[in-house]
Every structure is written in C-alpha cells, then in structure tokens.
Design a protein around this motif. Structure first.
Motif, PDB file in Angstrom:
ATOM      1  N   ALA A 136     -43.851 -66.145  -3.130  1.00  0.00           N
ATOM      2  CA  ALA A 136     -42.554 -65.969  -2.480  1.00  0.00           C
ATOM      3  C   ALA A 136     -42.476 -64.524  -1.992  1.00  0.00           C
ATOM      4  O   ALA A 136     -43.375 -64.064  -1.290  1.00  0.00           O
ATOM      5  CB  ALA A 136     -41.424 -66.317  -3.449  1.00  0.00           C
ATOM      6  N   SER A 137     -41.458 -63.787  -2.395  1.00  0.00           N
ATOM      7  CA  SER A 137     -41.286 -62.411  -1.937  1.00  0.00           C
ATOM      8  C   SER A 137     -40.087 -61.823  -2.656  1.00  0.00           C
ATOM      9  O   SER A 137     -39.202 -62.562  -3.117  1.00  0.00           O
ATOM     10  CB  SER A 137     -41.037 -62.395  -0.422  1.00  0.00           C
ATOM     11  OG  SER A 137     -40.628 -61.110   0.016  1.00  0.00           O
ATOM     12  N   THR A 138     -40.020 -60.495  -2.748  1.00  0.00           N
ATOM     13  CA  THR A 138     -38.774 -59.898  -3.225  1.00  0.00           C
ATOM     14  C   THR A 138     -37.637 -60.224  -2.251  1.00  0.00           C
ATOM     15  O   THR A 138     -36.472 -60.236  -2.642  1.00  0.00           O
ATOM     16  CB  THR A 138     -38.898 -58.366  -3.377  1.00  0.00           C
ATOM     17  OG1 THR A 138     -39.409 -57.812  -2.162  1.00  0.00           O
ATOM     18  CG2 THR A 138     -39.810 -58.005  -4.521  1.00  0.00           C
ATOM     19  N   ALA A 139     -37.983 -60.522  -0.993  1.00  0.00           N
ATOM     20  CA  ALA A 139     -36.971 -60.979  -0.035  1.00  0.00           C
ATOM     21  C   ALA A 139     -36.442 -62.366  -0.402  1.00  0.00           C
ATOM     22  O   ALA A 139     -35.449 -62.814   0.168  1.00  0.00           O
ATOM     23  CB  ALA A 139     -37.549 -61.007   1.374  1.00  0.00           C
ATOM     24  N   GLY A 140     -37.092 -63.044  -1.344  1.00  0.00           N
ATOM     25  CA  GLY A 140     -36.599 -64.308  -1.867  1.00  0.00           C
ATOM     26  C   GLY A 140     -35.798 -64.143  -3.141  1.00  0.00           C
ATOM     27  O   GLY A 140     -35.291 -65.123  -3.693  1.00  0.00           O
ATOM     28  N   LEU A 141     -35.687 -62.910  -3.613  1.00  0.00           N
ATOM     29  CA  LEU A 141     -34.892 -62.607  -4.807  1.00  0.00           C
ATOM     30  C   LEU A 141     -33.646 -61.798  -4.472  1.00  0.00           C
ATOM     31  O   LEU A 141     -32.622 -61.922  -5.138  1.00  0.00           O
ATOM     32  CB  LEU A 141     -35.731 -61.798  -5.806  1.00  0.00           C
ATOM     33  CG  LEU A 141     -36.948 -62.481  -6.432  1.00  0.00           C
ATOM     34  CD1 LEU A 141     -37.766 -61.449  -7.211  1.00  0.00           C
ATOM     35  CD2 LEU A 141     -36.526 -63.616  -7.350  1.00  0.00           C
ATOM     36  N   LEU A 142     -33.768 -60.945  -3.450  1.00  0.00           N
ATOM     37  CA  LEU A 142     -32.730 -59.976  -3.126  1.00  0.00           C
ATOM     38  C   LEU A 142     -32.258 -60.167  -1.685  1.00  0.00           C
ATOM     39  O   LEU A 142     -33.030 -60.597  -0.830  1.00  0.00           O
ATOM     40  CB  LEU A 142     -33.274 -58.556  -3.315  1.00  0.00           C
ATOM     41  CG  LEU A 142     -33.785 -58.243  -4.729  1.00  0.00           C
ATOM     42  CD1 LEU A 142     -34.596 -56.951  -4.729  1.00  0.00           C
ATOM     43  CD2 LEU A 142     -32.627 -58.148  -5.707  1.00  0.00           C
ATOM     44  N   PRO A 143     -31.018 -59.816  -1.373  1.00  0.00           N
ATOM     45  CA  PRO A 143     -30.437 -60.150  -0.066  1.00  0.00           C
ATOM     46  C   PRO A 143     -30.595 -59.077   0.996  1.00  0.00           C
ATOM     47  O   PRO A 143     -29.649 -58.728   1.698  1.00  0.00           O
ATOM     48  CB  PRO A 143     -28.956 -60.337  -0.408  1.00  0.00           C
ATOM     49  CG  PRO A 143     -28.725 -59.361  -1.512  1.00  0.00           C
ATOM     50  CD  PRO A 143     -29.995 -59.329  -2.317  1.00  0.00           C
ATOM     51  N   TYR A 144     -31.809 -58.516   1.121  1.00  0.00           N
ATOM     52  CA  TYR A 144     -31.959 -57.425   2.083  1.00  0.00           C
ATOM     53  C   TYR A 144     -32.617 -57.858   3.389  1.00  0.00           C
ATOM     54  O   TYR A 144     -32.623 -57.108   4.353  1.00  0.00           O
ATOM     55  CB  TYR A 144     -32.763 -56.268   1.471  1.00  0.00           C
ATOM     56  CG  TYR A 144     -34.193 -56.590   1.079  1.00  0.00           C
ATOM     57  CD1 TYR A 144     -35.212 -56.593   2.023  1.00  0.00           C
ATOM     58  CD2 TYR A 144     -34.519 -56.875  -0.240  1.00  0.00           C
ATOM     59  CE1 TYR A 144     -36.524 -56.880   1.657  1.00  0.00           C
ATOM     60  CE2 TYR A 144     -35.828 -57.157  -0.614  1.00  0.00           C
ATOM     61  CZ  TYR A 144     -36.823 -57.164   0.339  1.00  0.00           C
ATOM     62  OH  TYR A 144     -38.117 -57.453  -0.010  1.00  0.00           O
ATOM     63  N   GLY A 145     -33.188 -59.060   3.475  1.00  0.00           N
ATOM     64  CA  GLY A 145     -34.025 -59.408   4.612  1.00  0.00           C
ATOM     65  C   GLY A 145     -33.320 -60.091   5.766  1.00  0.00           C
ATOM     66  O   GLY A 145     -33.824 -61.068   6.311  1.00  0.00           O
ATOM     67  N   PHE A 146     -32.175 -59.556   6.181  1.00  0.00           N
ATOM     68  CA  PHE A 146     -31.469 -60.220   7.284  1.00  0.00           C
ATOM     69  C   PHE A 146     -32.178 -60.037   8.615  1.00  0.00           C
ATOM     70  O   PHE A 146     -31.894 -60.733   9.586  1.00  0.00           O
ATOM     71  CB  PHE A 146     -30.024 -59.718   7.395  1.00  0.00           C
ATOM     72  CG  PHE A 146     -29.898 -58.302   7.888  1.00  0.00           C
ATOM     73  CD1 PHE A 146     -29.894 -58.016   9.245  1.00  0.00           C
ATOM     74  CD2 PHE A 146     -29.785 -57.260   6.992  1.00  0.00           C
ATOM     75  CE1 PHE A 146     -29.786 -56.714   9.703  1.00  0.00           C
ATOM     76  CE2 PHE A 146     -29.674 -55.955   7.438  1.00  0.00           C
ATOM     77  CZ  PHE A 146     -29.679 -55.679   8.792  1.00  0.00           C
ATOM     78  N   ASP A 147     -33.133 -59.093   8.693  1.00  0.00           N
ATOM     79  CA  ASP A 147     -33.879 -58.887   9.917  1.00  0.00           C
ATOM     80  C   ASP A 147     -35.026 -59.883  10.069  1.00  0.00           C
ATOM     81  O   ASP A 147     -35.699 -59.909  11.093  1.00  0.00           O
ATOM     82  CB  ASP A 147     -34.442 -57.465   9.962  1.00  0.00           C
ATOM     83  CG  ASP A 147     -35.404 -57.183   8.810  1.00  0.00           C
ATOM     84  OD1 ASP A 147     -35.107 -57.639   7.684  1.00  0.00           O
ATOM     85  OD2 ASP A 147     -36.427 -56.524   9.032  1.00  0.00           O
ATOM     86  N   ARG A 148     -35.230 -60.739   9.068  1.00  0.00           N
ATOM     87  CA  ARG A 148     -36.283 -61.769   9.071  1.00  0.00           C
ATOM     88  C   ARG A 148     -35.725 -63.025   8.386  1.00  0.00           C
ATOM     89  O   ARG A 148     -36.281 -63.543   7.438  1.00  0.00           O
ATOM     90  CB  ARG A 148     -37.523 -61.229   8.337  1.00  0.00           C
ATOM     91  CG  ARG A 148     -37.312 -60.972   6.864  1.00  0.00           C
ATOM     92  CD  ARG A 148     -38.204 -59.931   6.257  1.00  0.00           C
ATOM     93  NE  ARG A 148     -37.741 -58.589   6.594  1.00  0.00           N
ATOM     94  CZ  ARG A 148     -38.145 -57.491   5.975  1.00  0.00           C
ATOM     95  NH1 ARG A 148     -39.017 -57.552   4.996  1.00  0.00           N
ATOM     96  NH2 ARG A 148     -37.694 -56.310   6.329  1.00  0.00           N
ATOM     97  N   LEU A 149     -34.583 -63.481   8.880  1.00  0.00           N
ATOM     98  CA  LEU A 149     -33.782 -64.460   8.158  1.00  0.00           C
ATOM     99  C   LEU A 149     -34.514 -65.767   7.828  1.00  0.00           C
ATOM    100  O   LEU A 149     -34.370 -66.283   6.715  1.00  0.00           O
ATOM    101  CB  LEU A 149     -32.502 -64.750   8.942  1.00  0.00           C
ATOM    102  CG  LEU A 149     -31.296 -65.206   8.124  1.00  0.00           C
ATOM    103  CD1 LEU A 149     -31.008 -64.272   6.965  1.00  0.00           C
ATOM    104  CD2 LEU A 149     -30.079 -65.348   9.019  1.00  0.00           C
ATOM    105  N   PRO A 150     -35.310 -66.345   8.741  1.00  0.00           N
ATOM    106  CA  PRO A 150     -36.028 -67.564   8.350  1.00  0.00           C
ATOM    107  C   PRO A 150     -36.981 -67.324   7.178  1.00  0.00           C
ATOM    108  O   PRO A 150     -37.093 -68.171   6.282  1.00  0.00           O
ATOM    109  CB  PRO A 150     -36.787 -67.951   9.624  1.00  0.00           C
ATOM    110  CG  PRO A 150     -36.007 -67.331  10.732  1.00  0.00           C
ATOM    111  CD  PRO A 150     -35.505 -66.041  10.177  1.00  0.00           C
ATOM    112  N   TYR A 151     -37.665 -66.206   7.182  1.00  0.00           N
ATOM    113  CA  TYR A 151     -38.550 -65.847   6.075  1.00  0.00           C
ATOM    114  C   TYR A 151     -37.758 -65.705   4.787  1.00  0.00           C
ATOM    115  O   TYR A 151     -38.137 -66.248   3.734  1.00  0.00           O
ATOM    116  CB  TYR A 151     -39.264 -64.540   6.423  1.00  0.00           C
ATOM    117  CG  TYR A 151     -40.219 -64.024   5.372  1.00  0.00           C
ATOM    118  CD1 TYR A 151     -41.513 -64.520   5.275  1.00  0.00           C
ATOM    119  CD2 TYR A 151     -39.831 -63.019   4.485  1.00  0.00           C
ATOM    120  CE1 TYR A 151     -42.409 -64.029   4.325  1.00  0.00           C
ATOM    121  CE2 TYR A 151     -40.708 -62.521   3.536  1.00  0.00           C
ATOM    122  CZ  TYR A 151     -41.996 -63.030   3.459  1.00  0.00           C
ATOM    123  OH  TYR A 151     -42.872 -62.547   2.519  1.00  0.00           O
TER     124      TYR A 151
END
Length: 264
Positions: free
Chosen positions: A142-157
């Motif tokens: 997965a990714s830390t982007a799957g744990l934390l809400p910081y990845g709005f610049d890569r929303l599908p990911y």
C-alpha cells in the motif's frame, strides 16, 4: 506464528524493479525460491538471473496484473516448477497526479484496476492454494498515502491505497486463524523508478503532508523479508508515520487543521 522463508516459494508481482526487485532479492537471500513477474518480461528475467548469486532457484514470467489469465498462468508455472506457492507479494502500483477536478474518469478506472483489483484477482488465484495447505503468507504493498490524508494531489492512488490497507486488515482477520499470515507494506519515500508509472493531468498541486525520509529500495526489501518472517502486519519504511497515524486517530479534525495550517 512465524514464517520460514528458507525453501518457501514466493511469487512477486512488479518485481522487475524497485521494491519488488529488492523484495525478491531479500527473499532469495533467505533461501526462498522466487517467481519473478513483471509487466516487462525482460526486466523480470533480468531480476531472476540476478537471484542466482544467492544460490536461489528462480523463474520469471511476464504478467499483466489486470489480466486474470496472466495471474493464473503464473500460478500454474509456479506449481509446475516448484510444486507449491507459499508467499504472494502484490506489489504493482501506478499514479494519476493532478488536481481532483482534472483527473479524468478513465484515469481513475485504470488506477483502480491496477492498484486495487489486481489484489482482488491475486486473491482469487492464490488464496485457494494457501488455504488448502493451511499455511502461507500474503504481502500487499500500500503506502503511507493509504494511512494518512495527505495525498490529494494523487487522489486515485490515495483512494486505492486506503482500500488496500482496509482489504489487508480484513484479510488478516480472516486468514491468520487459518494459518496464513498477512502483511501490509506502507512505504513513504523510496528511491525507485516509480516516476515511470506516473501520469500527470492539469497543473500539479503541491502536496500537503509530513515529510518522511527517503530510503533505498534494498532496505525496504529487507524490511519486507523480516516482516514476513516475523508475521508482522504493518510494515513502515518511516517510523515517523506511526506518530502521524496516532495523531490522526486521536483527533481527525485537529490533524487536518494542522496539515492545512502547516502547508499554507
């Protein structure tokens, strides 16, 4: 419950480079027999050739994880060559990057197909084997982007990696009592060629979120192999992410407000 890598048969998708390659090497270093798969068959073969330095038996196959037939072929190849499958690492991921309003539906569909439904297909193909033998291990990247809400610049990911985390947690509840371990790898910054798997839309927005240290892929491979051996669920490349996760769990609104304030 521990897992013995020596003599085990490991299937790794996306193993032609980056984390997949490093994990295949770490498994082989511990005596596993490895089925190296990648969309690029030449890359998969090159990695399989590398594993000979560890004295490990290995084979390679081109595999498109969006194709159920390809995964079934890999399963049958592993059974034909090694007689069993003990470890499956689902490690393929792509990114669509840009403002949420600029990423088209077809990009969303592609990311979901590769990042999430590939794990679903893998489960359909490999879980019956692991459950029948009452032993084995599954690793989902997965990714830390799957744990934390910081990845709005890569929303599908971000959305698919959150889904992989949830899927993995639920699988652990189902599989562990049946003798099959589950690990969820959540990398932060890792030096890989992930840029090859990125498609950009619109004007990129600066990401909001914590800055985690960048680590090399080889150290991540060692982390995965150790985590599998010790039957650990959550594998983090940056322990700072655990602190962020605790803060998020304590108060979501306060955490989001802090991120917004810190990145203005």
């Amino acid at each position: 419950m521990s897992f013995e890598l020596h003599g085990a048969v490991a299937v790794v998708t996306g193993a032609g480079s980056g984390i997949g390659r490093a994990s295949a090497r770490a498994f082989a270093r511990r005596g596993a027999r490895v089925v190296v798969t990648d969309l690029d068959g030449a890359r998969a073969q090159a990695v399989a050739d590398e594993l000979g330095e560890f004295g490990a038996a290995s084979i390679s196959a081109a595999c498109d994880v969006t194709d159920l037939d390809d995964l079934q072929f890999v399963r049958d190849l592993a059974l034909e060559r090694f007689g069993r499958v003990d470890l499956v690492m689902n490690n393929v991921g792509i990114l669509a990057v840009g403002p949420a309003e600029d990423i088209p539906l077809e990009a969303w569909q592609r990311v979901i197909d590769v990042n999430l439904l590939s794990v679903v297909r893998s489960n359909l193909v490999f879980l019956p084997l692991l459950l029948e033998q009452g032993a084995g291990h599954v690793v989902n990247t997965a990714s830390t982007a799957g744990l934390l809400p910081y990845g709005f610049d890569r929303l599908p990911y971000t959305a698919t990696k959150h889904a992989v985390v949830g899927l993995s947690e639920a699988l652990a509840l189902y599989l562990r009592p049946r003798g099959v371990g589950v690990s969820c790898l959540c990398p932060a910054g890792v030096a890989t060629n992930i840029v090859e798997q990125m498609t950009f839309y619109g004007k990129p927005a600066p990401p909001k979120g914590p800055r985690f240290p960048v680590v090399d892929a080889e150290s991540v491979g060692e982390l995965v192999a150790d985590g599998v051996s010790e039957n650990r669920f959550l594998l983090l490349t940056a322990q700072e992410a655990a602190d962020e996760l605790r803060e998020l769990g304590a108060d979501v609104d306060m955490y989001l407000s802090r991120l917004i304030k810190d990145t203005r």
